[in-house]
Motif scaffolding. Structure first.
Motif, mmCIF file in Angstrom:
data_model
loop_
_atom_site.group_PDB
_atom_site.id
_atom_site.type_symbol
_atom_site.label_atom_id
_atom_site.label_comp_id
_atom_site.label_asym_id
_atom_site.label_seq_id
_atom_site.Cartn_x
_atom_site.Cartn_y
_atom_site.Cartn_z
ATOM 1 N N ARG A 1 0.841 -1.212 -0.121
ATOM 2 C CA ARG A 1 0.166 -0.165 -0.313
ATOM 3 C C ARG A 1 1.195 1.079 0.196
ATOM 4 O O ARG A 1 1.823 0.902 0.120
ATOM 5 C CB ARG A 1 -0.886 -0.081 1.343
ATOM 6 C CG ARG A 1 0.003 -0.140 2.464
ATOM 7 C CD ARG A 1 -0.969 0.037 3.805
ATOM 8 N NE ARG A 1 -1.648 -2.002 3.600
ATOM 9 C CZ ARG A 1 -1.173 -2.451 3.889
ATOM 10 N NH1 ARG A 1 -0.066 -3.007 4.183
ATOM 11 N NH2 ARG A 1 -2.400 -3.831 3.511
ATOM 12 N N PHE B 1 1.724 3.658 2.243
ATOM 13 C CA PHE B 1 1.441 4.174 3.669
ATOM 14 C C PHE B 1 2.527 5.740 4.057
ATOM 15 O O PHE B 1 3.186 6.005 3.717
ATOM 16 C CB PHE B 1 1.918 2.786 4.701
ATOM 17 C CG PHE B 1 1.470 3.270 6.018
ATOM 18 C CD1 PHE B 1 0.122 2.509 6.683
ATOM 19 C CD2 PHE B 1 2.600 4.105 6.416
ATOM 20 C CE1 PHE B 1 0.213 2.828 7.715
ATOM 21 C CE2 PHE B 1 1.784 3.840 7.869
ATOM 22 C CZ PHE B 1 1.033 3.488 8.672
ATOM 23 N N ASN C 1 0.887 7.775 7.096
ATOM 24 C CA ASN C 1 0.700 8.009 8.255
ATOM 25 C C ASN C 1 1.147 7.684 8.769
ATOM 26 O O ASN C 1 0.581 6.928 10.569
ATOM 27 C CB ASN C 1 -0.683 6.970 8.067
ATOM 28 C CG ASN C 1 -2.204 7.553 9.358
ATOM 29 O OD1 ASN C 1 -2.117 8.484 9.552
ATOM 30 N ND2 ASN C 1 -2.493 6.558 10.184
ATOM 31 N N SER D 1 0.669 9.888 12.503
ATOM 32 C CA SER D 1 -0.404 8.264 13.659
ATOM 33 C C SER D 1 0.319 6.930 14.099
ATOM 34 O O SER D 1 0.278 7.149 15.535
ATOM 35 C CB SER D 1 -1.457 7.866 12.982
ATOM 36 O OG SER D 1 -2.888 6.854 13.394
ATOM 37 N N ARG E 1 -9.791 10.591 2.873
ATOM 38 C CA ARG E 1 -9.428 8.835 3.561
ATOM 39 C C ARG E 1 -10.648 8.043 2.900
ATOM 40 O O ARG E 1 -9.381 6.660 2.351
ATOM 41 C CB ARG E 1 -10.022 9.025 5.203
ATOM 42 C CG ARG E 1 -8.784 8.467 5.526
ATOM 43 C CD ARG E 1 -9.589 8.086 7.687
ATOM 44 N NE ARG E 1 -10.411 8.581 7.456
ATOM 45 C CZ ARG E 1 -10.852 8.843 8.867
ATOM 46 N NH1 ARG E 1 -9.860 9.103 10.000
ATOM 47 N NH2 ARG E 1 -12.248 8.717 9.348
ATOM 48 N N THR E 2 -11.209 8.179 2.670
ATOM 49 C CA THR E 2 -12.410 6.552 2.163
ATOM 50 C C THR E 2 -11.906 6.216 1.195
ATOM 51 O O THR E 2 -11.864 4.808 1.060
ATOM 52 C CB THR E 2 -13.397 6.168 2.873
ATOM 53 O OG1 THR E 2 -13.943 6.687 4.268
ATOM 54 C CG2 THR E 2 -14.723 5.344 2.232
ATOM 55 N N ALA F 1 -8.305 4.937 0.887
ATOM 56 C CA ALA F 1 -8.231 4.172 1.201
ATOM 57 C C ALA F 1 -8.948 2.492 0.288
ATOM 58 O O ALA F 1 -7.996 1.342 -0.256
ATOM 59 C CB ALA F 1 -8.742 3.615 2.473
ATOM 60 N N ASP G 1 -5.866 1.085 -1.919
ATOM 61 C CA ASP G 1 -4.870 1.163 -0.858
ATOM 62 C C ASP G 1 -3.718 2.021 -0.744
ATOM 63 O O ASP G 1 -2.510 2.105 -0.831
ATOM 64 C CB ASP G 1 -4.344 0.388 -1.532
ATOM 65 C CG ASP G 1 -4.729 -1.190 -1.910
ATOM 66 O OD1 ASP G 1 -5.815 -1.673 -0.918
ATOM 67 O OD2 ASP G 1 -4.418 -1.901 -2.050
ATOM 68 N N THR H 1 -3.438 5.018 2.250
ATOM 69 C CA THR H 1 -3.005 5.235 3.412
ATOM 70 C C THR H 1 -3.549 6.739 4.331
ATOM 71 O O THR H 1 -2.086 7.153 4.055
ATOM 72 C CB THR H 1 -2.422 4.253 5.133
ATOM 73 O OG1 THR H 1 -3.023 2.614 4.431
ATOM 74 C CG2 THR H 1 -3.041 4.127 6.179
ATOM 75 N N SER I 1 -4.766 10.065 6.991
ATOM 76 C CA SER I 1 -5.333 10.638 8.789
ATOM 77 C C SER I 1 -6.039 11.763 8.128
ATOM 78 O O SER I 1 -6.151 12.120 6.853
ATOM 79 C CB SER I 1 -4.646 10.418 9.515
ATOM 80 O OG SER I 1 -3.485 11.420 9.613
#
Length: 389
Positions: free
Chosen positions: A14, A16, A18, A21, A332-333, A336, A339, A341, A343
């Motif tokens: 993915r 990534f 994030n 977080s 965000r959705t 996602a 793939d 990510t 926040s």
């Protein structure tokens, strides 16, 4: 870079973005944690801890090297918030005392600040930001006086890429006799850290973010100026010795703030994460993270319908933006589903700054050094697709 990618298989599956977080643990950190848990299952937790006592003890020196302090100034906790609360709880605060915070103060710090001020009759006051970032130099200087006991500084806020000019703030605060508490949860593992050069009195950090350690781990640095003032209200057998029927003796080092019970596997993982970072080199990591964020920020800023919200003179590895016609959670959705990510930061996390800028929610992307250029391009293209809908 090849070793980093090999050590981070999740980064190949993915995009990534994030790490601000909770980042992806590298393979050596995961192996350390899992191996110790298995050993606990084989021989028992106490026996397994005894086997690794020397390694756990060495961790104080590892973090002293990482953070630019002495080993006796380091304590381990179960998270940045625990570190921050533990130190703040030990600060003597009375009616009429003042605490200064920046507009980017984090909600998890602001709430206990307000609670304690209400309980004792102290005041919490906000120092305005300026074009360069948090804590306007002129405003800070005008607000400091002998009643200010603490200046609470967020090194990098949760809702933007600005980096505070910590040394300038420390110099001004100390000239007025105030302590400086630095929330470094977004900078440890991200920026090259040196508590002595920053001249902060207390520093807190998290394992799960840019340091790439396990969740439920944190660190606390208490330097000499603070150690002479702070008075911990509670200690257990880790922080003190029961010397007689009605007497006890507190430890003289920062471990007075630790608790005896802790997750040994997670702490060993935290130490492994610090070693991993030191092997890579803090300056090299800072350069890589800053470059990736700058690339992402520039690419997003060119997209029609996308607004980048980062401010300040010095930018860090957090990139915040919004997409016209789409709520941050929707963005965000949608990402996602591809793939990617990211926040969301909401107003309640940094109320003063978000309110001043008229923001309620923003998308936050935080690319670490294991994110490739191709993945950044893919993320920018995906946001462009969302913006066109």
């Amino acid at each position: 870079m090849d070793k980093v990618l090999t050590d981070t298989p999740g980064a190949a599956e993915r995009v990534f973005l994030n790490s601000a977080s909770c980042s992806l643990m590298p393979a050596p950190v995961l192996a350390e944690v899992v191996a110790h848990l298995r050993r606990e299952a084989e021989i028992g937790g106490s026996e397994a801890a005894a086997e690794r006592a020397a390694d756990a003890e060495a961790g104080y020196g590892v973090f002293a090297e990482l953070l630019g302090c002495r080993p006796d100034q380091v304590a381990f906790t179960d998270g940045n918030t625990r570190s921050w609360l533990t130190a703040f709880d030990a600060l003597p605060l009375a009616a009429g005392d003042r605490v200064l915070v920046g507009e980017v103060e984090y909600g998890g710090n602001a709430i206990p600040l307000l609670m304690r001020a209400e309980a004792v009759g102290a005041e919490v006051e906000v120092v305005p930001s300026d074009a360069d970032g948090p804590f306007s130099a002129d405003a800070l200087q005008a607000m400091l006086d002998e009643r200010v006991k603490l200046v609470s500084v967020v090194h990098i806020p949760t809702n933007g890429g600005v980096v505070a000019d910590v040394r300038r703030i420390s110099d001004a605060a100390h000239a007025a006799g105030a302590l400086v508490l630095l929330d470094a949860c977004q900078s440890v593992g991200h920026l090259a850290m040196d508590a002595e050069a920053l001249d902060v009195d207390i520093l807190t950090g998290a394992g799960r973010k840019w340091l790439r350690g396990p969740r439920g781990t944190g660190l606390l640095v208490v330097r000499d100026r603070a150690a002479a003032v702070l008075a911990p209200r509670y200690a257990d057998l880790q922080g003190a010795t029961w010397t007689g029927a009605d007497t006890y003796e507190l430890r003289s080092d920062a471990r007075v703030y630790e608790l005896w019970e802790h997750n040994v596997a997670a702490r060993l993982g935290l130490i492994a994460a610090a070693r991993y970072l030191l092997d890579l080199g803090q300056e090299a990591v800072e350069e890589a993270v800053t470059q990736r964020a700058a690339c992402l920020r520039a690419g997003l800023a060119e997209l029609p319908g996308v607004t980048v919200h980062d401010v300040g003179a010095r930018k860090a590895g957090l990139v915040t933006f919004s997409v016209d016609g789409h709520a941050a959670e929707e963005v965000r959705t949608l990402l996602a589903a591809q793939d990617i990510t990211v926040s969301v930061s909401s107003r309640s996390l940094t109320y003063h700054d978000m309110s001043r800028r008229g923001l309620t929610q923003i998308v936050r992307a935080s690319p670490h050094y294991f994110v490739t250029e191709a993945q950044l391009d893919a993320a920018i293209a995906a946001v462009a697709t969302v913006a066109r809908k």
